[in-house]
Motif scaffolding. Structure first.
Motif, mmCIF file in Angstrom:
data_model
loop_
_atom_site.group_PDB
_atom_site.id
_atom_site.type_symbol
_atom_site.label_atom_id
_atom_site.label_comp_id
_atom_site.label_asym_id
_atom_site.label_seq_id
_atom_site.Cartn_x
_atom_site.Cartn_y
_atom_site.Cartn_z
ATOM 1 N N ASN A 12 0.855 -1.187 0.000
ATOM 2 C CA ASN A 12 0.000 0.000 0.000
ATOM 3 C C ASN A 12 0.894 1.241 0.000
ATOM 4 O O ASN A 12 1.609 1.500 0.962
ATOM 5 N N GLN A 13 0.867 2.003 -1.074
ATOM 6 C CA GLN A 13 1.744 3.166 -1.226
ATOM 7 C C GLN A 13 1.259 4.400 -0.469
ATOM 8 O O GLN A 13 1.973 5.378 -0.366
ATOM 9 N N SER A 14 0.032 4.368 0.034
ATOM 10 C CA SER A 14 -0.508 5.558 0.708
ATOM 11 C C SER A 14 -0.635 5.367 2.216
ATOM 12 O O SER A 14 -1.450 6.006 2.855
ATOM 13 N N VAL A 15 0.205 4.497 2.777
ATOM 14 C CA VAL A 15 0.188 4.267 4.219
ATOM 15 C C VAL A 15 0.769 5.487 4.928
ATOM 16 O O VAL A 15 1.798 6.018 4.526
ATOM 17 N N HIS A 16 0.126 5.903 5.990
ATOM 18 C CA HIS A 16 0.608 7.030 6.788
ATOM 19 C C HIS A 16 1.280 6.489 8.045
ATOM 20 O O HIS A 16 0.783 5.568 8.680
ATOM 21 N N TYR A 17 2.407 7.095 8.380
ATOM 22 C CA TYR A 17 3.116 6.684 9.582
ATOM 23 C C TYR A 17 2.365 7.180 10.811
ATOM 24 O O TYR A 17 1.955 8.348 10.864
ATOM 25 N N PRO A 18 2.190 6.317 11.812
ATOM 26 C CA PRO A 18 1.469 6.735 13.015
ATOM 27 C C PRO A 18 2.267 7.762 13.813
ATOM 28 O O PRO A 18 3.492 7.721 13.830
ATOM 29 N N THR A 19 1.561 8.665 14.464
ATOM 30 C CA THR A 19 2.229 9.680 15.281
ATOM 31 C C THR A 19 2.171 9.343 16.772
ATOM 32 O O THR A 19 2.792 10.014 17.579
ATOM 33 N N HIS A 20 1.429 8.325 17.126
ATOM 34 C CA HIS A 20 1.328 7.880 18.516
ATOM 35 C C HIS A 20 1.381 6.359 18.571
ATOM 36 O O HIS A 20 1.068 5.689 17.579
ATOM 37 N N TYR A 21 1.748 5.849 19.722
ATOM 38 C CA TYR A 21 1.840 4.399 19.952
ATOM 39 C C TYR A 21 0.600 3.707 19.394
ATOM 40 O O TYR A 21 -0.523 4.053 19.759
ATOM 41 N N SER A 22 0.809 2.740 18.474
ATOM 42 C CA SER A 22 -0.305 2.155 17.723
ATOM 43 C C SER A 22 -0.189 0.634 17.585
ATOM 44 O O SER A 22 0.134 0.127 16.502
ATOM 45 N N PRO A 23 -0.496 -0.124 18.635
ATOM 46 C CA PRO A 23 -0.442 -1.581 18.494
ATOM 47 C C PRO A 23 -1.500 -2.128 17.534
ATOM 48 O O PRO A 23 -1.333 -3.215 16.985
ATOM 49 N N ASP A 24 -2.569 -1.371 17.300
ATOM 50 C CA ASP A 24 -3.633 -1.832 16.407
ATOM 51 C C ASP A 24 -3.190 -1.916 14.949
ATOM 52 O O ASP A 24 -3.894 -2.503 14.126
ATOM 53 N N ILE A 25 -2.042 -1.360 14.627
ATOM 54 C CA ILE A 25 -1.564 -1.381 13.241
ATOM 55 C C ILE A 25 -0.970 -2.740 12.872
ATOM 56 O O ILE A 25 -0.827 -3.060 11.686
ATOM 57 N N LEU A 26 -0.642 -3.570 13.855
ATOM 58 C CA LEU A 26 -0.021 -4.863 13.598
ATOM 59 C C LEU A 26 -0.959 -5.810 12.848
ATOM 60 O O LEU A 26 -2.147 -5.889 13.160
ATOM 61 N N GLU A 27 -0.398 -6.516 11.878
ATOM 62 C CA GLU A 27 -1.157 -7.485 11.091
ATOM 63 C C GLU A 27 -0.435 -8.832 11.086
ATOM 64 O O GLU A 27 0.772 -8.893 11.303
ATOM 65 N N THR A 28 -1.199 -9.883 10.828
ATOM 66 C CA THR A 28 -0.631 -11.229 10.798
ATOM 67 C C THR A 28 -0.931 -11.925 9.473
ATOM 68 O O THR A 28 -1.783 -11.483 8.704
ATOM 69 N N PHE A 29 -0.217 -13.020 9.264
ATOM 70 C CA PHE A 29 -0.551 -13.949 8.196
ATOM 71 C C PHE A 29 -0.282 -15.352 8.730
ATOM 72 O O PHE A 29 0.404 -15.531 9.746
ATOM 73 N N GLU A 30 -0.824 -16.338 8.063
ATOM 74 C CA GLU A 30 -0.729 -17.713 8.546
ATOM 75 C C GLU A 30 0.676 -18.286 8.332
ATOM 76 O O GLU A 30 1.287 -18.105 7.279
ATOM 77 N N ASN A 31 1.158 -19.009 9.340
ATOM 78 C CA ASN A 31 2.425 -19.729 9.268
ATOM 79 C C ASN A 31 2.199 -20.983 8.416
ATOM 80 O O ASN A 31 1.461 -21.875 8.816
ATOM 81 N N LYS A 32 2.814 -21.049 7.266
ATOM 82 C CA LYS A 32 2.634 -22.187 6.362
ATOM 83 C C LYS A 32 3.517 -23.375 6.714
ATOM 84 O O LYS A 32 3.457 -24.415 6.051
ATOM 85 N N HIS A 33 4.347 -23.223 7.746
ATOM 86 C CA HIS A 33 5.274 -24.290 8.130
ATOM 87 C C HIS A 33 5.110 -24.629 9.605
ATOM 88 O O HIS A 33 6.095 -24.776 10.334
ATOM 89 N N GLY A 34 3.867 -24.765 10.033
ATOM 90 C CA GLY A 34 3.571 -25.053 11.431
ATOM 91 C C GLY A 34 4.126 -26.370 11.929
ATOM 92 O O GLY A 34 4.233 -26.586 13.135
ATOM 93 N N ASP A 35 4.499 -27.260 11.009
ATOM 94 C CA ASP A 35 5.077 -28.541 11.406
ATOM 95 C C ASP A 35 6.554 -28.421 11.768
ATOM 96 O O ASP A 35 7.141 -29.360 12.287
ATOM 97 N N ASN A 36 7.158 -27.263 11.516
ATOM 98 C CA ASN A 36 8.559 -27.013 11.855
ATOM 99 C C ASN A 36 8.648 -25.934 12.922
ATOM 100 O O ASN A 36 7.932 -24.944 12.862
ATOM 101 N N ASP A 37 9.571 -26.119 13.850
ATOM 102 C CA ASP A 37 9.930 -25.036 14.765
ATOM 103 C C ASP A 37 11.119 -24.316 14.158
ATOM 104 O O ASP A 37 12.115 -24.947 13.796
ATOM 105 N N TYR A 38 11.006 -23.003 14.026
ATOM 106 C CA TYR A 38 12.091 -22.216 13.460
ATOM 107 C C TYR A 38 12.005 -20.791 13.992
ATOM 108 O O TYR A 38 10.951 -20.335 14.412
ATOM 109 N N PHE A 39 13.146 -20.115 14.008
ATOM 110 C CA PHE A 39 13.203 -18.736 14.463
ATOM 111 C C PHE A 39 12.994 -17.780 13.295
ATOM 112 O O PHE A 39 13.495 -18.006 12.197
ATOM 113 N N VAL A 40 12.286 -16.701 13.572
ATOM 114 C CA VAL A 40 12.191 -15.549 12.681
ATOM 115 C C VAL A 40 12.795 -14.392 13.466
ATOM 116 O O VAL A 40 12.444 -14.177 14.621
#
Length: 160
Positions: A12-40
């Motif tokens: 998204n090219q029109s994202v605005h940077y937050p000016t205050h603490y914003s935990p609601d901005i966090l997004e997730t996606f599904e782990n496609k390798h749930g059968d493996n333990d690995y570090f990110v």
């Protein structure tokens, strides 16, 4: 926090940077390798926040490492979230604990650790470290062991 919803910030090219603490901005996606333990691992060498007493800026490199469970944090949303601390008045230890707790609430990882390496002010640097392992799993014991031993061989600090 936006959990288990479509990714809206990446590309998204029109994202605005937050000016205050914003935990609601966090997004997730599904782990496609749930059968493996690995570090990110995420390295954020340009983190900044404000001293809650003086209002002076604090700068740090933030290191986030986690073992995903079902969901993973999307990196652009994490970047914007970390940026949201820029005008936030918190002690170093509070920033690190907030980051970890927000990420646990977001994605329920098997294991997570957050380490902040803050540049010195007044001739002293502060490097808070916090971690968590899911209760009732081997990751809970690993978390205790990593916390107890995380800095056995501290780095030589000559650049801060």
């Amino acid at each position: 926090m936006t959990n288990k919803s479509p990714i809206t910030l990446l590309g998204n090219q029109s994202v605005h940077y937050p000016t205050h603490y914003s935990p609601d901005i966090l997004e997730t996606f599904e782990n496609k390798h749930g059968d493996n333990d690995y570090f990110v691992k995420f390295n954020c060498p340009e983190f900044s926040s404000l001293c809650p007493i003086t209002g002076q800026p604090d700068f740090a490199a933030i290191y986030i490492s986690y073992v995903p469970n079902i969901y993973m944090v999307e990196s652009k949303s994490l970047k914007l979230y970390l940026f949201s601390f820029r005008n936030q008045g918190d002690f170093h230890e509070d920033c690190i604990n907030k980051i970890m707790k927000d990420l646990i609430a977001l994605m329920d990882p098997k294991y997570i650790e957050v380490w902040g390496k803050f540049t010195p002010r007044g001739g002293i640097s502060i490097d808070p470290y916090v971690n968590y392992g899911q209760a009732g799993t081997r990751w809970q014991e690993i978390a205790f062991n990593r916390l107890a031993n995380h800095d056995l061989y501290p780095e030589k600090i000559d650049n801060r």
